[in-house]
Design an enzyme around this catalytic site. Structure first.
Site, PDB file in Angstrom:
ATOM      1  N   GLU A 229      13.066  58.776  -2.805  1.00 30.85           N
ATOM      2  CA  GLU A 229      13.948  59.185  -1.716  1.00 30.85           C
ATOM      3  C   GLU A 229      13.764  60.672  -1.380  1.00 30.85           C
ATOM      4  OE1 GLU A 229      17.700  56.746  -1.699  1.00 30.85           O
ATOM      5  OE2 GLU A 229      18.575  58.708  -1.321  1.00 30.85           O
TER       6      GLU A 229
ATOM      7  N   HIS B 161       1.780  43.340 -21.045  1.00 29.51           N
ATOM      8  CA  HIS B 161       1.466  41.925 -20.848  1.00 29.51           C
ATOM      9  C   HIS B 161       1.774  41.499 -19.423  1.00 29.51           C
ATOM     10  CE1 HIS B 161       0.839  41.561 -25.159  1.00 29.51           C
ATOM     11  NE2 HIS B 161       1.784  42.488 -25.211  1.00 29.51           N
TER      12      HIS B 161
ATOM     13  N   LYS C 241      21.745  52.643   7.039  1.00 29.91           N
ATOM     14  CA  LYS C 241      23.214  52.641   6.996  1.00 29.91           C
ATOM     15  C   LYS C 241      23.775  52.473   8.409  1.00 29.91           C
ATOM     16  CE  LYS C 241      24.158  55.556   2.913  1.00 29.91           C
ATOM     17  NZ  LYS C 241      24.857  56.724   2.396  1.00 29.91           N
TER      18      LYS C 241
END
Ligand code: PA5
Length: 461
Positions: free
Chosen positions: A292, A321, A430
């Site tokens: 961010e 793995h 937003k």
């Protein structure tokens, strides 16, 4: 035991790697740009813009938070954080790094009387409903955290739990809420003043992802029995180490320098790989901080640059793995940061059966060996990697780590010539959510979106 965190970047250098390594010269050529970056950061600090650098020194605030947590200790069985992004990830990181890995499952006496801690960092109804199934809201203290005071995710969580509390406690419900928000702005601030909630303040000059050492992160930590004064002490110690402008002695500078040079030579993915279950969420916190802060469309001169390294969170040995195959043989686009812990709290010896080679050795040695093997194998395949070693995981060292990465992010932003501290991309999401969810004042935006949606053809299988 030494308190010093070690940054070993041997496996980033061309003396180790045949390809993709950085030369000493390249590193020292960056020295003056880094010193300039440090000057810029200090200048912004002096101008009062970088509140995160002041947080380690706010010791009396930490004491007040401790007092509040001590006064309310024993009154609640659960402590629930309602928040998202920078208002949640730091809290999760602190709890998982320091507290027992199955903390909430421990009986109360083994939690030293502290409440169970939950952090709701999403608006998934299954998750929220699931939490309701396992807590008694009457015995729960809710800490609603939002700096802006308007974030839809957080406010929706708050409204849902407020209703539940009111149903059970009537007007006394207020005792079960603490609001952490701006001192005088935003919807939550208005509401908290009107409803007379206990409140804590997010400083105006501290952004969400840099707020873990503010009341945002410290309150839930204190309620979880974490020594928040030691957290701040560790951050102060790291700050003292980072005063020098000599890159080779300044952990934040060297981290930023390596990441920058690697990014410039096409290593656009920054993998964070702790070899400690306790630090799994530290990688999550780092991913937000790095992404961010550094992913930006325009630079400081307003030129479109679309820069930013992509952070990836990984866990050793688990991901050996899973993702490590890609890191070893896939594109040469990654720099891997290993977080190593010299001494875990527990030691486990593997019992001997049928002369199996593992018998009699410790699981601790196995993990450290796997870590060493991974760094060596990466280096042999010319994959740059560095190892940051903590002597052990405790509040002091975690405080150091948090501050190191915050400062490194600030330096990296200066090197990339971008604004590290805004997040226009998040804001846009937003705004679109507000418009689509019918927030007053966003009617025009909603019409625009609906028009766009009508226009677009659909490609659905
Ligand atoms: O780092 C940031 O600024 C963001 O991730 C915010 O923390 C997040 O969007 C939540 O914002 P707020 O605390 O205003 O609810």
């Amino acid at each position: 035991m030494s308190k010093r965190i070690i940054v070993d970047y041997t496996n980033c250098m061309d003396t180790t790697l045949k390809l993709n390594g950085i030369s000493k010269k390249k590193l020292s050529d960056l020295g003056s740009a880094l010193q300039q970056a440090q000057k810029e950061v200090n200048h912004k600090k002096q101008a009062g813009q970088l509140g995160f650098m002041e947080l380690p020194y706010k010791t009396s605030e930490a004491k007040d938070i401790m007092k509040l947590a001590t006064r309310l200790k024993g009154k609640y069985d659960n402590f629930v954080v309602l928040g998202i992004g920078g208002s949640a990830l730091g809290n999760i990181c602190l709890q998982n790094s320091i507290n027992h890995l199955y903390y909430n499952l421990l009986p109360k006496n083994k939690r030293r009387g502290f409440p169970r801690i939950f952090v709701l960092d999403n608006v998934d109804a299954d998750m929220v409903k699931g939490l309701m199934d396992v807590i008694d809201v009457k015995k729960t203290l809710f800490n609603v955290i939002t700096k802006s005071g308007t974030t839809s995710e957080t406010m929706s969580q708050y409204f849902i739990f407020r209703k539940e509390l009111e149903k059970r406690l009537g007007q006394k419900y207020r005792r079960n809420i603490i609001a952490t928000t701006d001192i005088d702005k935003g919807y939550l601030r208005e509401l908290a003043d009107k409803e007379r909630y206990t409140t804590l303040v997010v400083p105006k000059n501290v952004g969400g992802r840099f707020s873990v050492l503010s009341p945002v992160g410290l309150l839930s930590a204190a309620f979880g029995g974490i020594d928040i004064e030691q957290l701040l002490a560790g951050a102060r110690y790291m700050d003292s180490l980072c005063q020098t402008n000599n890159m080779s002695k300044n952990p934040a500078m060297i981290y930023a320098a390596l990441q920058y040079l690697m990014y410039k030579q096409g290593k656009t993915i920054s993998v964070m790989m702790p070899y400690a279950q306790h630090l799994k969420e530290f990688a999550d916190w780092y991913a937000q901080l790095w992404a961010e802060s550094l992913g930006k469309a325009v630079n400081n001169k307003g030129k479109r640059v679309n820069v930013g390294p992509t952070p990836v969170k990984t866990l050793g040995a688990t991901d050996q793995h899973s993702q490590v195959q890609l890191y070893m043989e896939g594109p040469f686009d990654k720099v891997v940061t290993i977080l190593s812990v010299e001494k875990l709290a527990a030691t486990l010896t593997i019992p001997s059966y049928n002369t199996h080679f593992l018998g009699g050795q410790t699981m601790n040695k196995l993990l450290l060996t796997e870590e060493k093997a991974t760094t060596m194998a990466l280096a042999q395949n010319n994959r740059p990697n560095l190892t940051i070693t903590l002597p052990e995981i405790n509040e002091f060292n975690l405080g150091q780590m948090i501050y190191l990465f915050e400062l490194a992010t600030a330096y990296m932003g200066e090197l990339l010539e971008i604004n590290t501290f805004d997040q226009p991309g998040v804001e846009l999401g937003k705004i679109l959510t507000y418009a689509l969810m019918g927030r007053p004042g966003f009617e025009k935006k909603r019409k625009e979106i609906e028009k766009q949606l009508r226009k677009k053809g659909k490609f659905i299988v």
